[in-house]
Design an enzyme around this catalytic site. Structure first.
Site, mmCIF file in Angstrom:
data_model
loop_
_atom_site.group_PDB
_atom_site.id
_atom_site.type_symbol
_atom_site.label_atom_id
_atom_site.label_comp_id
_atom_site.label_asym_id
_atom_site.label_seq_id
_atom_site.Cartn_x
_atom_site.Cartn_y
_atom_site.Cartn_z
ATOM 1 N N LYS A 177 0.837 -1.192 -0.035
ATOM 2 C CA LYS A 177 -0.031 -0.035 0.044
ATOM 3 C C LYS A 177 0.755 1.387 0.218
ATOM 4 O O LYS A 177 1.569 1.462 1.082
ATOM 5 C CB LYS A 177 -0.989 -0.042 1.224
ATOM 6 C CG LYS A 177 -2.074 0.803 1.183
ATOM 7 C CD LYS A 177 -1.819 2.299 1.075
ATOM 8 C CE LYS A 177 -1.316 3.029 2.618
ATOM 9 N NZ LYS A 177 -1.107 4.337 2.400
ATOM 10 N N GLU A 237 9.444 1.243 10.778
ATOM 11 C CA GLU A 237 10.415 2.446 11.017
ATOM 12 C C GLU A 237 9.774 3.547 11.081
ATOM 13 O O GLU A 237 9.074 4.000 10.046
ATOM 14 C CB GLU A 237 11.152 2.398 9.458
ATOM 15 C CG GLU A 237 12.420 3.386 9.340
ATOM 16 C CD GLU A 237 12.168 4.561 8.926
ATOM 17 O OE1 GLU A 237 12.233 5.511 9.777
ATOM 18 O OE2 GLU A 237 12.203 4.798 7.562
ATOM 19 N N CYS A 246 13.068 11.020 7.592
ATOM 20 C CA CYS A 246 12.936 10.533 9.155
ATOM 21 C C CYS A 246 14.582 10.815 9.626
ATOM 22 O O CYS A 246 14.711 10.954 10.872
ATOM 23 C CB CYS A 246 12.403 9.377 9.346
ATOM 24 S SG CYS A 246 13.262 8.085 8.451
ATOM 25 N N GLU A 275 9.366 16.383 15.066
ATOM 26 C CA GLU A 275 9.997 16.285 13.519
ATOM 27 C C GLU A 275 9.499 17.435 12.857
ATOM 28 O O GLU A 275 8.301 17.885 12.795
ATOM 29 C CB GLU A 275 9.535 15.023 12.751
ATOM 30 C CG GLU A 275 10.594 13.876 12.966
ATOM 31 C CD GLU A 275 10.267 12.788 12.022
ATOM 32 O OE1 GLU A 275 11.195 12.409 11.164
ATOM 33 O OE2 GLU A 275 9.007 12.134 12.054
#
Length: 491
Positions: free
Chosen positions: A186, A262, A296, A393
């Protein structure tokens, strides 16, 4: 020769827009589609199939049906398929890079680099496919033998992010194919075209029907949960936010499903007083500006020793201010748009918050006018501890700088987060390098360099940054189960 707009149209129109299930392209069950947007202009690039939960279950059915026959395929044949796919990716690098730039926004030079990086996962795991082994030993008491066998874990669910739409696909598909697992993939709704193009390449490379299935959807949660809870899928691999990862882990617990996650990062970038500032500045540009900061592993918190902080901030500001901004397809552009309006607005909000709390703007600091979702490269100094960007982040081209005085202070600041994906350390003192690296709570460290990603290395984090590793020699183990056979022997 086609003009640039015509070439863009041709590349986009060459990609199938349907679901890829059981080796066939088809529309969504309901006929629904959703739009894929060019973030540099806001215009619609394509309409792709919008899968329903029923479509997802059909894809899982195809993967489950193909599992036994695919697991029986010799490792060399699986290896050869990956190697052919590697060759095809490199042959079509220019078109694939243009497609990626159009749907994601990154400059063409970076998109070309990602295609090569993506291909390397296929080459690496083509070599690992023929090296899967177990073990054989004598029982400690001498009475019998112990045989360890490796087998594919079974059908897998793979969820890929929008920021590296092809490389995150190959990093999951490569080891699954090598191990003998079937899968349903996906892709992120913002960037499905690269993965759809990859599915076509895998089919062309000879991957049997049903091994790889791709379902695109604008509403992932209702489609994924039934597949996770069904029981036939035996592994889920997800790259994305920690918040979504937690929800997926809860769902996987019902079936005790194997997972690799992750997740988010909050990478510190440590510059000690003895660092080579030329090297540190280059590393900062790489660690901060790769993929427009939408990574990331991007440096998120800069901690610089007070004795070199002013010079570091000045030089980094000069470099950041000089980076050309524009559509990724334009020559010389280094900074493209962020993925969408929400991403741009989040970055602007984080900068505004830091400035309100006392941070000083060295360069940038305000959204750009005009079409597309651009935010300029920004350097902030004196960013206080209570600024939101020190704890979340940023996912954009913003470098917030704070200072430290001692090694202990730097390590404590770096570890003061729930996340632990990547960290960057710049020092010329070898003893300090070892001391600091051993005490940092993180899965990966860039020592005097701003890049940690490598197909031959294990990628992943600790704490809230995830579970398991992708890439390297351990990457294929995530897709294998160990079976032990106790063998009775006569003396």
């Amino acid at each position: 020769m086609l003009d640039e707009f015509a070439r863009e149209e041709k590349v986009v129109s060459s990609v199938p827009s349907g679901l890829f299930i059981g080796g066939a392209w088809r529309p969504a069950e309901t006929g629904a589609t959703f739009a894929v947007e060019d973030p540099s202009t806001g215009r619609v690039l394509a309409q792709v199939a919008d899968a329903s939960p029923a479509d997802g279950m059909q894809a899982l059915e195809a993967a489950a049906k193909a599992q036994a026959s695919w697991a029986a395929v010799p490792p060399r044949e699986r290896s050869d398929i990956l190697r052919r796919a590697y060759d095809l990716l490199l042959e079509r690098k220019e078109d694939l890079a243009l497609l990626m730039t159009l749907e994601m926004g990154k400059p063409l030079a970076e998109a070309r680099g990602e295609v090569v990086y993506a291909a390397e996962f296929f080459r690496w795991f083509s070599e690992e496919a023929v090296r899967i082994d177990g073990g054989f030993t004598t029982a400690p008491n001498g009475e019998g033998r112990l045989l360890m066998m490796k087998e594919p874990v079974g059908p897998c669910l793979l969820i890929t992010p929008w920021n590296f739409p092809m490389a995150m696909g190959t990093r999951k598909i490569g080891p699954a194919v090598a191990a003998g697992c079937t899968m349903v993939v996906k892709p992120a709704e913002q960037t499905p075209l690269s993965l759809l193009a990859l599915a076509g390449i895998m089919q062309e490379a000879g991957l049997p029907d049903g091994v790889l299935n791709v379902v695109t959807t604008s509403n992932p949660a209702p489609m994924m949960e039934p597949m996770i809870r069904d029981g036939r899928a035996r592994k889920l691999s997800f790259t994305g936010s920690t918040a979504v990862g937690r929800k997926l882990l809860e769902q996987c617990a019902d079936q005790v499903m194997r997972t690799s996650m992750e997740l988010g990062g909050n990478a510190p970038f440590l510059v000690f007083e003895d660092a080579d500032l030329d090297v540190a500045i280059e590393g900062a540009i790489q660690a901060k500006m790769r993929n427009i900061g939408e990574a990331c592993t991007a440096a998120n918190r800069f901690y610089v020793h007070s004795s070199v902080a002013d010079e570091f901030a000045r030089r980094l500001g000069e470099r950041m201010a000089a980076l050309p901004i524009g559509r990724g397809v334009e020559d010389g552009v280094v900074v493209g748009p962020l993925i969408d309006a929400a991403a741009r607005d989040k970055v602007a909000s984080l900068v505004d918050d830091a400035v309100r709390r006392g941070a000083e703007v060295v360069v940038g600091g305000a959204s750009l006018d005009g079409e597309g979702y651009y935010y300029p490269p920004t350097v902030l100094t004196n960013v206080p501890e209570d600024a939101v960007m020190r704890h979340e982040e940023i996912f954009g081209p913003v470098a917030p700088i704070a200072t430290f005085e001692t090694e202990e202070e730097a390590i404590a600041a770096a570890n003061d987060t729930d996340f632990g994906l990547a960290c960057y350390v710049f020092t010329r003192d070898l003893d300090r390098a070892f001391r600091v690296c051993e005490r940092l709570e993180t899965g990966m460290i860039g020592l005097n360099q701003g890049m940690v990603s490598n197909p031959a290395a294990p990628f992943g984090g600790v704490k809230h940054s995830g579970l398991g590793r992708e890439g390297g020699r351990v990457g294929i183990e995530e897709f294998l189960e160990t079976k032990y056979v106790a063998i009775a022997t006569k003396s």
